[in-house]
Design an enzyme around this catalytic site. Structure first.
Site, PDB file in Angstrom:
ATOM      1  N   ASP A  57       0.825  -1.212   0.000  1.00 34.24           N
ATOM      2  CA  ASP A  57       0.000   0.000   0.000  1.00 34.24           C
ATOM      3  C   ASP A  57       0.861   1.264   0.000  1.00 34.24           C
ATOM      4  O   ASP A  57       1.859   1.352   0.714  1.00 34.24           O
ATOM      5  CB  ASP A  57      -0.894   0.028   1.235  1.00 34.24           C
ATOM      6  CG  ASP A  57      -1.906  -1.104   1.274  1.00 34.24           C
ATOM      7  OD1 ASP A  57      -1.607  -2.175   0.731  1.00 34.24           O
ATOM      8  OD2 ASP A  57      -2.983  -0.910   1.860  1.00 34.24           O
TER       9      ASP A  57
ATOM     10  N   ASP B  42      -3.875  -0.119  -3.783  1.00 31.69           N
ATOM     11  CA  ASP B  42      -4.113   0.942  -2.799  1.00 31.69           C
ATOM     12  C   ASP B  42      -3.145   2.102  -3.004  1.00 31.69           C
ATOM     13  O   ASP B  42      -2.309   2.403  -2.155  1.00 31.69           O
ATOM     14  CB  ASP B  42      -4.036   0.396  -1.372  1.00 31.69           C
ATOM     15  CG  ASP B  42      -5.342  -0.245  -0.930  1.00 31.69           C
ATOM     16  OD1 ASP B  42      -6.194  -0.498  -1.808  1.00 31.69           O
ATOM     17  OD2 ASP B  42      -5.512  -0.480   0.272  1.00 31.69           O
TER      18      ASP B  42
ATOM     19  N   ASN C 140      -8.273  -2.744  -2.933  1.00 35.08           N
ATOM     20  CA  ASN C 140      -9.674  -2.503  -2.594  1.00 35.08           C
ATOM     21  C   ASN C 140     -10.029  -1.019  -2.629  1.00 35.08           C
ATOM     22  O   ASN C 140     -11.203  -0.659  -2.723  1.00 35.08           O
ATOM     23  CB  ASN C 140      -9.995  -3.088  -1.218  1.00 35.08           C
ATOM     24  CG  ASN C 140      -9.227  -2.409  -0.099  1.00 35.08           C
ATOM     25  OD1 ASN C 140      -8.001  -2.374  -0.130  1.00 35.08           O
ATOM     26  ND2 ASN C 140      -9.927  -1.886   0.887  1.00 35.08           N
ATOM     27  N   HIS C 141      -9.025  -0.140  -2.594  1.00 38.44           N
ATOM     28  CA  HIS C 141      -9.309   1.296  -2.676  1.00 38.44           C
ATOM     29  C   HIS C 141      -9.380   1.792  -4.124  1.00 38.44           C
ATOM     30  O   HIS C 141      -9.713   2.960  -4.338  1.00 38.44           O
ATOM     31  CB  HIS C 141      -8.269   2.091  -1.888  1.00 38.44           C
ATOM     32  CG  HIS C 141      -8.564   2.155  -0.426  1.00 38.44           C
ATOM     33  ND1 HIS C 141      -9.095   3.262   0.194  1.00 38.44           N
ATOM     34  CD2 HIS C 141      -8.427   1.222   0.542  1.00 38.44           C
ATOM     35  CE1 HIS C 141      -9.258   3.017   1.481  1.00 38.44           C
ATOM     36  NE2 HIS C 141      -8.854   1.779   1.714  1.00 38.44           N
TER      37      HIS C 141
END
Length: 540
Positions: free
Chosen positions: A239, A267, A299-300
């Site tokens: 991330d 992410d 997921n972002h």
């Protein structure tokens, strides 16, 4: 998965905007529903569907594709949100991700003790030298690491491929006009913006340039499979979350492309102050080095999540809503997972009960939004956990947690030796799960100015030896000082007089944005001892 904060030494000015601290109340909406936990935080008038409805009549927007199967199907086309979205409070709550590892309770590892135990072979402010068993790389700089196969499964929605790629009405900035010289100039401006240490009200690129970058990246992503097959060497990054200056530190430490091959696990946006610069630089490098630089979906990279946790607001404030919509169209085309040398399975979140064969990932049709349930949702959202059961509902409120038995069966079934994932804050930037069958990599140091965590990058050599390079957590003042030093070195290199042969070399380096790789305030941590490599079976 603990919830205690790190011993952060940064002041309140370092934290992102006005987001509060993490709490478990963020994820108790439902058992496995992505939108169930997200919708309650979005005003109905500000939902992604409502935000984009008046922008264009173009029906090719992948974020609005209706699902043709039931909600519990493992299909990966999106399910439209209902109109009666609950109201969102004035101050958005923090995201249900990344989860916090239990290492945040224990504190940083004792590096000296790790050296004495043999786990850490090398800790220094400079790269490992001499007898460090990294092994020489036979790969030439810029040589492709993408393994291509004939007749590879890669379903693309026909109406998307037949639709014209939008370039905001700028005929000179279409995808065909996005040439190498344009990318070099954009990369240079983005790096200049990063080294300035200032967060400006506007972005250093024009809206038409941003649209062209997204359009070109969209087509490039769709031309490559949803499951990337890569060879080593490669550096794997977790991330980043809009921490742009830390991304530049990462490249300073590990090498600006194409000196090193990269695989990012997703992410890229939300939470950090410069998500736009972060994703734009990454997309430019992807376009410049399409077979050496790879971006997976996190997921972002999703309309609903970015709408709540910062990226939508940043696009609206610094560009316009249409730019956000264009990025969402691009995110919907990102690949989902990757394998390295057929031995390391890389994904943002984790495993899925719907995953029985690698063709299940290859068969994910793109562009696609993230569905409520199913394979794609799990790959981006699931987490490993110490538990007796194989699967149980994730306390995030989305997807599942999976245990050791699930990982062992997955590795054996597909002949992998390691699962490499991100999605979770870990104190030392990396953290192994039981018997080193899975590793979590998190690359945003001093995350959100709230956690004293390190950032880590996992390097996989040509011989499949795995090492970790660490980014030290810096507060805002130390980070600015570091970037200023890097700016001076960069400017000095670019302006220094050289002889003609060396000048040609420096020009080539500038063309590839290969600047001095100094590792000041960073730590190179090397893991390479025979028992580790043997236990993983990561060998030719």
């Amino acid at each position: 998965m603990g919830q205690s904060h790190s011993k952060g030494n940064s002041g309140p000015g370092d934290s992102l905007q006005s987001y509060p601290s993490f709490s478990r109340s963020d994820t108790k909406e439902s058992l496995r529903s992505l939108r169930g936990s997200i919708r309650s935080k979005i005003r109905s008038s500000d939902s992604p569907r409502g935000s984009t409805a008046g922008l264009s009549d173009d029906k090719s927007d992948a974020a609005s594709v209706k699902s043709t199967t039931s909600r519990r199907s493992s299909t990966n086309q999106s399910v439209q949100s209902p109109d009666d979205t609950p109201s969102q409070p004035d101050a958005p709550e923090p995201p249900p991700s990344p989860s916090l590892s239990s290492s945040l309770k224990r504190g940083h590892k004792d590096v000296n003790a790790m050296q004495q135990s043999g786990e850490v072979d090398h800790v220094s402010d400079v790269p490992p030298t001499g007898a460090a068993p990294t092994g020489p790389s036979t790969q030439k700089v810029g040589e492709s690491i993408l393994i291509k196969r004939e007749n590879q499964l890669n379903p693309i929605l026909d109406f998307i491929m037949n639709a014209p790629l939008e370039t905001s009405g700028s005929p000179g900035m279409g995808m065909g006009a996005l040439k190498s010289i344009d990318l070099d100039d954009m990369i240079s401006r983005l790096l200049d913006a990063g080294y300035s240490t200032k967060v400006t009200k506007t972005v250093c690129l024009k809206n038409a340039e941003i649209m062209a970058i997204c359009s070109a990246a969209r087509e490039l992503f769709l031309s490559q499979p949803a499951l990337l097959e890569l060879s080593a060497p490669v550096k794997i990054v977790g991330d980043v979350h809009g921490q742009y200056t830390d991304l530049i530190r990462l490249f300073e430490m590990c090498g600006f492309p194409p000196a090193s091959n990269y695989l990012f696990l997703g992410d890229y946006v939300d939470r950090g102050k410069q998500s736009l610069e972060t994703i734009l630089l990454l997309l430019c490098y992807k376009l410049k080095y399409p077979e050496n630089f790879f971006l997976l979906r996190g997921n972002h990279e999703c309309a609903n999540v970015t709408r709540v946790y910062g990226f939508y607001d940043e696009c609206k404030r610094r560009c316009n809503i249409k730019i956000w919509k264009t990025f969402i169209d691009t995110f919907n085309c990102l690949p989902i997972a990757a394998t390295v040398a057929g031995k390391i399975f890389c994904v943002h979140g984790g495993l899925s009960p719907s995953l029985s064969h690698m063709d299940d990932i290859r068969g994910i049709a793109r562009p696609t939004d993230v569905p409520d349930y199913g394979l794609l949702n799990d790959l981006l959202w699931s987490d490993p956990a110490d538990m007796e059961e194989d699967w149980e509902p994730n306390e995030r409120g989305v997807s599942y947690c999976f245990g050791k038995k699930v990982i062992m069966n997955f590795l054996q079934r597909h002949d992998f030796d390691l699962v490499c994932r991100a999605h979770m804050v870990v104190e030392d930037g990396y953290e192994f799960y039981q018997d080193r069958i899975l590793v979590t990599v998190f690359s945003a140091p001093n995350y959100c100015g709230e956690f004293d965590n390190w950032g880590a990058i996992m390097s996989v050599s040509g011989e499949l030896l795995c090492s970790f390079e660490l980014l030290k957590p810096l507060d805002s003042t130390a980070l600015k000082n570091h970037i200023k030093k890097g700016r001076k070195e960069r400017n000095s290199m670019l302006s220094s007089p050289v002889s003609p042969p060396l000048l040609r070399f420096v020009v080539a380096k500038e063309d590839h944005n290969l600047f001095v790789q100094h590792r000041r305030d960073a730590c190179g941590l090397f893991l390479a001892y025979p028992s580790l490599v043997t236990s993983w079976g990561i060998s030719r």
